[in-house]
Design a protein around this motif. Structure first.
Motif, PDB file in Angstrom:
ATOM      1  N   LYS A  16      62.453  13.873  62.235  1.00  0.00           N
ATOM      2  CA  LYS A  16      61.382  13.616  63.197  1.00  0.00           C
ATOM      3  C   LYS A  16      61.510  12.199  63.737  1.00  0.00           C
ATOM      4  O   LYS A  16      61.990  11.306  63.051  1.00  0.00           O
ATOM      5  CB  LYS A  16      60.018  13.789  62.537  1.00  0.00           C
ATOM      6  CG  LYS A  16      59.722  15.209  62.121  1.00  0.00           C
ATOM      7  CD  LYS A  16      58.338  15.315  61.503  1.00  0.00           C
ATOM      8  CE  LYS A  16      58.070  16.723  61.058  1.00  0.00           C
ATOM      9  NZ  LYS A  16      57.564  17.580  62.090  1.00  0.00           N
ATOM     10  N   VAL A  18      59.223   9.481  66.596  1.00  0.00           N
ATOM     11  CA  VAL A  18      58.084   9.275  67.481  1.00  0.00           C
ATOM     12  C   VAL A  18      58.627   8.744  68.805  1.00  0.00           C
ATOM     13  O   VAL A  18      59.387   7.772  68.832  1.00  0.00           O
ATOM     14  CB  VAL A  18      57.085   8.274  66.861  1.00  0.00           C
ATOM     15  CG1 VAL A  18      55.958   7.980  67.833  1.00  0.00           C
ATOM     16  CG2 VAL A  18      56.538   8.821  65.555  1.00  0.00           C
ATOM     17  N   GLU A  20      58.434   6.835  72.342  1.00  0.00           N
ATOM     18  CA  GLU A  20      57.684   5.680  72.846  1.00  0.00           C
ATOM     19  C   GLU A  20      57.584   5.761  74.366  1.00  0.00           C
ATOM     20  O   GLU A  20      58.481   6.263  75.037  1.00  0.00           O
ATOM     21  CB  GLU A  20      58.361   4.375  72.409  1.00  0.00           C
ATOM     22  CG  GLU A  20      59.793   4.242  72.832  1.00  0.00           C
ATOM     23  CD  GLU A  20      60.489   3.027  72.244  1.00  0.00           C
ATOM     24  OE1 GLU A  20      61.431   2.539  72.900  1.00  0.00           O
ATOM     25  OE2 GLU A  20      60.110   2.559  71.152  1.00  0.00           O
ATOM     26  N   ASP A  79      50.564  15.002  68.802  1.00  0.00           N
ATOM     27  CA  ASP A  79      49.625  14.920  67.691  1.00  0.00           C
ATOM     28  C   ASP A  79      48.249  14.479  68.151  1.00  0.00           C
ATOM     29  O   ASP A  79      47.278  14.609  67.428  1.00  0.00           O
ATOM     30  CB  ASP A  79      50.138  13.946  66.625  1.00  0.00           C
ATOM     31  CG  ASP A  79      51.354  14.494  65.912  1.00  0.00           C
ATOM     32  OD1 ASP A  79      51.498  15.729  65.836  1.00  0.00           O
ATOM     33  OD2 ASP A  79      52.160  13.691  65.433  1.00  0.00           O
TER      34      ASP A  79
END
Length: 148
Positions: A16, A18, A20, A79
């Motif tokens: 995984k 994240v 930006e 999320d």
């Protein structure tokens, strides 16, 4: 973003990262221009560290004769989300592009996808206005457990 490798031995491996938000004018200038009233673009990318980490994972899982037959997938998810205006009966459409080292340019992967219809297809009882709060009060959709 999640990258999943499904080796032919039946196991599952995932990594995984994240994404930006991109604010660089040069990067934003390379996007396809699809101007339309009320349309807003937000661009995301991998950090350099995550890109290197995911490249290594991809090499490990998919390169070489020992890995022929391995399958993989890419999933993008949110999320947390918020809405900028008041809910309406109009469709909430999304268009998505993906640029990779292989494609070099942005490629459409999703065009005018109606979020309202997709949510109704999954669960007609979901109220988008309640599920997606205004941006000034946007809690995460999936919150971690509270600390004691």
């Amino acid at each position: 973003m999640t990258i999943v490798a499904l080796p032919k031995d039946g196991s599952r491996h995932e990594r995984k990262a994240v994404l930006e938000e991109v604010h660089d004018a040069t990067e934003l200038a390379s996007l396809p221009v699809l101007a339309a009233p009320g349309r807003r673009f937000t661009v995301f990318r991998l950090s350099a560290a995550d890109a290197a980490r995911l490249d290594a994972f991809r090499e490990e899982m998919f390169t070489g004769p020992q890995n022929s037959g391995n399958r993989g997938s890419l999933a993008l998810g949110a999320d947390k989300a918020c809405r900028l205006g008041e809910p309406s009966t109009k469709p909430v459409t999304m268009t998505g592009y993906l640029r990779t080292s292989e494609t070099r340019d942005y490629v459409p992967v999703l065009r005018d996808f109606d979020l309202t219809e997709a949510v109704r297809a999954i669960d007609p009882k979901v109220d988008l206005a309640a599920a997606i709060p205004p941006c000034n009060a946007a809690p995460p959709l999936t919150a971690p457990p509270a600390a004691p």
